[in-house]
Write a protein that holds these residues in place. Structure first.
Motif, PDB file in Angstrom:
ATOM      1  N   CYS A 186      36.782  10.464 -13.881  1.00  0.00           N
ATOM      2  CA  CYS A 186      37.822   9.034 -14.388  1.00  0.00           C
ATOM      3  C   CYS A 186      37.027   7.463 -13.782  1.00  0.00           C
ATOM      4  O   CYS A 186      37.760   6.564 -12.688  1.00  0.00           O
ATOM      5  N   PRO A 187      36.079   7.061 -13.993  1.00  0.00           N
ATOM      6  CA  PRO A 187      35.521   5.669 -13.924  1.00  0.00           C
ATOM      7  C   PRO A 187      35.929   4.790 -14.386  1.00  0.00           C
ATOM      8  O   PRO A 187      35.665   3.433 -13.770  1.00  0.00           O
ATOM      9  N   THR A 188      37.106   4.273 -15.383  1.00  0.00           N
ATOM     10  CA  THR A 188      37.769   3.593 -15.962  1.00  0.00           C
ATOM     11  C   THR A 188      39.375   3.775 -14.984  1.00  0.00           C
ATOM     12  O   THR A 188      39.735   2.172 -15.799  1.00  0.00           O
ATOM     13  N   ALA A 189      39.446   4.245 -13.805  1.00  0.00           N
ATOM     14  CA  ALA A 189      40.724   4.090 -13.651  1.00  0.00           C
ATOM     15  C   ALA A 189      40.922   2.670 -12.825  1.00  0.00           C
ATOM     16  O   ALA A 189      40.037   2.096 -12.397  1.00  0.00           O
ATOM     17  N   HIS A 190      42.291   2.012 -12.918  1.00  0.00           N
ATOM     18  CA  HIS A 190      41.982   0.815 -12.296  1.00  0.00           C
ATOM     19  C   HIS A 190      42.442   0.540 -11.291  1.00  0.00           C
ATOM     20  O   HIS A 190      41.661  -0.405 -10.724  1.00  0.00           O
ATOM     21  N   TYR A 191      42.799   1.502 -10.891  1.00  0.00           N
ATOM     22  CA  TYR A 191      43.327   1.949  -9.434  1.00  0.00           C
ATOM     23  C   TYR A 191      42.983   3.198  -8.695  1.00  0.00           C
ATOM     24  O   TYR A 191      42.932   4.136  -9.448  1.00  0.00           O
ATOM     25  N   VAL A 192      42.374   2.987  -7.378  1.00  0.00           N
ATOM     26  CA  VAL A 192      42.840   4.595  -6.671  1.00  0.00           C
ATOM     27  C   VAL A 192      43.953   4.289  -5.179  1.00  0.00           C
ATOM     28  O   VAL A 192      43.033   3.752  -4.476  1.00  0.00           O
ATOM     29  N   LEU A 193      44.275   5.203  -5.287  1.00  0.00           N
ATOM     30  CA  LEU A 193      44.704   5.496  -3.955  1.00  0.00           C
ATOM     31  C   LEU A 193      44.890   6.282  -3.049  1.00  0.00           C
ATOM     32  O   LEU A 193      44.633   7.276  -3.812  1.00  0.00           O
ATOM     33  N   ARG A 218      41.769  -7.388 -10.845  1.00  0.00           N
ATOM     34  CA  ARG A 218      41.089  -7.840  -8.677  1.00  0.00           C
ATOM     35  C   ARG A 218      39.788  -7.038  -8.659  1.00  0.00           C
ATOM     36  O   ARG A 218      40.234  -5.988  -8.310  1.00  0.00           O
ATOM     37  N   PRO A 219      38.647  -7.513  -9.312  1.00  0.00           N
ATOM     38  CA  PRO A 219      37.276  -6.222  -8.881  1.00  0.00           C
ATOM     39  C   PRO A 219      37.037  -5.737  -7.483  1.00  0.00           C
ATOM     40  O   PRO A 219      36.832  -4.999  -7.260  1.00  0.00           O
ATOM     41  N   ASP A 220      37.512  -6.711  -6.690  1.00  0.00           N
ATOM     42  CA  ASP A 220      37.558  -6.575  -4.979  1.00  0.00           C
ATOM     43  C   ASP A 220      38.640  -6.384  -3.609  1.00  0.00           C
ATOM     44  O   ASP A 220      38.868  -7.254  -2.952  1.00  0.00           O
ATOM     45  N   TYR A 261      46.223   4.218   1.469  1.00  0.00           N
ATOM     46  CA  TYR A 261      45.367   2.264   1.072  1.00  0.00           C
ATOM     47  C   TYR A 261      44.829   2.340   0.016  1.00  0.00           C
ATOM     48  O   TYR A 261      44.820   3.899  -1.193  1.00  0.00           O
ATOM     49  N   VAL A 262      45.240   1.295  -1.489  1.00  0.00           N
ATOM     50  CA  VAL A 262      44.745   1.229  -2.200  1.00  0.00           C
ATOM     51  C   VAL A 262      43.980   0.545  -2.889  1.00  0.00           C
ATOM     52  O   VAL A 262      43.726  -0.592  -2.389  1.00  0.00           O
ATOM     53  N   LEU A 263      43.083   0.793  -3.554  1.00  0.00           N
ATOM     54  CA  LEU A 263      41.705  -0.176  -4.540  1.00  0.00           C
ATOM     55  C   LEU A 263      41.319  -0.229  -5.420  1.00  0.00           C
ATOM     56  O   LEU A 263      41.765   0.776  -6.487  1.00  0.00           O
ATOM     57  N   SER A 264      40.484  -1.462  -6.401  1.00  0.00           N
ATOM     58  CA  SER A 264      40.293  -1.660  -6.950  1.00  0.00           C
ATOM     59  C   SER A 264      39.698  -0.462  -7.502  1.00  0.00           C
ATOM     60  O   SER A 264      38.335   0.056  -6.884  1.00  0.00           O
ATOM     61  N   GLY A 265      39.582   0.246  -9.312  1.00  0.00           N
ATOM     62  CA  GLY A 265      38.044   1.037  -9.698  1.00  0.00           C
ATOM     63  C   GLY A 265      36.963   0.689  -9.694  1.00  0.00           C
ATOM     64  O   GLY A 265      36.301   0.897  -9.360  1.00  0.00           O
ATOM     65  N   PRO A 266      37.091  -0.587  -9.631  1.00  0.00           N
ATOM     66  CA  PRO A 266      35.681  -1.334  -9.862  1.00  0.00           C
ATOM     67  C   PRO A 266      34.653  -1.216  -8.132  1.00  0.00           C
ATOM     68  O   PRO A 266      33.826  -1.262  -7.644  1.00  0.00           O
ATOM     69  N   LEU A 267      35.916  -1.670  -6.860  1.00  0.00           N
ATOM     70  CA  LEU A 267      35.572  -2.252  -5.799  1.00  0.00           C
ATOM     71  C   LEU A 267      35.180   0.018  -5.301  1.00  0.00           C
ATOM     72  O   LEU A 267      34.502  -0.229  -4.155  1.00  0.00           O
ATOM     73  N   ALA A 268      36.115   0.439  -5.420  1.00  0.00           N
ATOM     74  CA  ALA A 268      35.638   1.989  -5.788  1.00  0.00           C
ATOM     75  C   ALA A 268      34.534   2.500  -5.541  1.00  0.00           C
ATOM     76  O   ALA A 268      33.585   2.899  -4.883  1.00  0.00           O
ATOM     77  N   LEU A 269      34.493   2.287  -7.255  1.00  0.00           N
ATOM     78  CA  LEU A 269      32.531   2.272  -7.155  1.00  0.00           C
ATOM     79  C   LEU A 269      31.701   1.777  -6.257  1.00  0.00           C
ATOM     80  O   LEU A 269      30.253   2.736  -6.037  1.00  0.00           O
ATOM     81  N   ARG A 270      31.876   0.668  -6.084  1.00  0.00           N
ATOM     82  CA  ARG A 270      31.133  -0.236  -5.223  1.00  0.00           C
ATOM     83  C   ARG A 270      30.688   0.103  -3.088  1.00  0.00           C
ATOM     84  O   ARG A 270      29.551   1.006  -2.926  1.00  0.00           O
TER      85      ARG A 270
END
Length: 350
Positions: A186-193, A218-220, A261-270
């Motif tokens: 699911c790498p393109t999810a916008h946000y991950v909770l 908001r990538p970070d 807590y919730v983070l953007s998908g790109p930040l979750a991958l980083r």
């Protein structure tokens, strides 16, 4: 009924488990004096894609050192129950992927969440996907719970079971494996909770007021209840004890509290990528803070007081202005939810 059958089986398990629970409690008490347990990787003879049917006997328990709070990561923990197509949708990538941390035996908790804030259709016009992340049960209950979990997953299709023992000290592994699943399927999810099971969650407020689907990317981005200037507890009597040999500094970096807590998908991958390079500690929220520090990212403050880490008495209008409240039991959720869903009430504007 299937649910009744589960309760009967669970009741039998609980009524016969006193000795086993004592063993587990004693194990927790001496956890800092003895080696921890983990799972060896295995060489599977099953065809690819059929890991959900792997019997638990294929795993061998082994003691490990040098410290019981020194976790093995990265490590090839397998997905035993998996739904690789969970995020596939004709409407596009999920706006929000909810990873709910639960224990294998929490059948009733998961059902209460499905009937309340875990319902994927609660926020019209926004794609939400929900997975319950869990590890392996104690060996005493493995066979019975394995059967129950397979039945539960056949009915609901929302369990993600990972091949390590489900304990409090393995929570960081649970979160990281949830992120590994996201990265793979699911790498393109916008946000991950990341959210614990003992909370009240208001998905509509979280989506529209905190995440703002119509706003710019908001990538970070990561937010929740932010702890600043906290430090490790050095007394072994504390639940959140942190020995110097595992984490030496006397301060933690800023981090978002673990209940949710919730983070953007790109930040979750980083975060997942940098986690492969750091020494993993068992306090998962602190560890995510360490990953953020390594990335040079600071948590974003949420609207004031919308993430509540202490119990609050339910009040309809007040809870509609909150994203999350910690310390809610399943029976409380089921009790308040019909009133919370009422739309014919007028609440004063904040």
């Amino acid at each position: 009924m299937k649910l009744t059958r589960r309760w009967l089986v669970l009741g039998t398990l609980l009524s016969t488990a006193f000795v086993g629970l004592l063993v587990l409690l004693v194990g927790q008490f001496v956890d800092f004096q003895t080696p921890s347990v983990d799972l060896k990787p295995f060489v599977s003879t099953e065809p690819a894609g059929e890991t959900s049917s792997l019997p638990l006997r294929k795993f061998e328990w082994q003691a490990r050192t040098p410290h019981p709070l020194d976790l093995k990561y990265p490590y090839p923990y397998p997905f035993l129950i998996n739904h690789p197509d969970k995020c596939e949708s004709p409407g596009g990538a999920p706006f929000l992927l909810m990873l709910v941390m639960t224990r294998p035996q929490d059948v009733a908790v998961r059902q209460a969440i499905r009937e309340t804030w875990g319902n994927e259709t609660l926020v019209p016009g926004v794609i939400i996907r929900c997975l319950f992340v869990l590890g392996l049960p104690p060996p005493l209950f493995a066979k019975e719970l394995h059967t129950l979990l397979e039945e539960e997953d056949r009915e609901h299709g929302d369990l993600l079971q990972v091949g390590f023992l489900d304990t409090y000290h393995n929570l960081t592994l649970k979160v990281l494996m949830g992120l590994e699943w996201m990265a793979q399927y699911c790498p393109t999810a916008h946000y991950v909770l990341k959210v614990d099971a003992d909370v009240f969650l208001n998905p509509s407020f979280l989506v529209w007021q905190v995440l703002q689907p119509n706003g710019p990317p908001r990538p970070d981005f990561i937010t929740g209840y932010i702890y600043r200037n906290s430090g490790p507890l050095r007394n072994p009597a504390y639940k959140w004890y942190m020995p110097p040999e595992v984490y030496l500094p006397d301060k933690y970096p800023p981090y978002c509290a673990g209940p949710g807590y919730v983070l953007s998908g790109p930040l979750a991958l980083r975060v997942l990528a940098v986690a492969q390079t750091l020494k993993v500690i068992y306090l998962e929220d602190v560890f995510v803070g360490l990953c953020l520090q390594q990335l040079g990212v600071k948590p974003t403050p949420s609207p004031p007081q919308v993430f509540q880490m202490f119990p609050l008495q339910y009040e309809h209008c007040a809870f509609h202005r909150l994203a999350l409240v910690h310390k809610f039991q399943p029976q409380e959720l089921l009790q308040i939810w019909p009133d919370f869903q009422r739309v014919n009430m007028t609440c004063p504007t904040a």
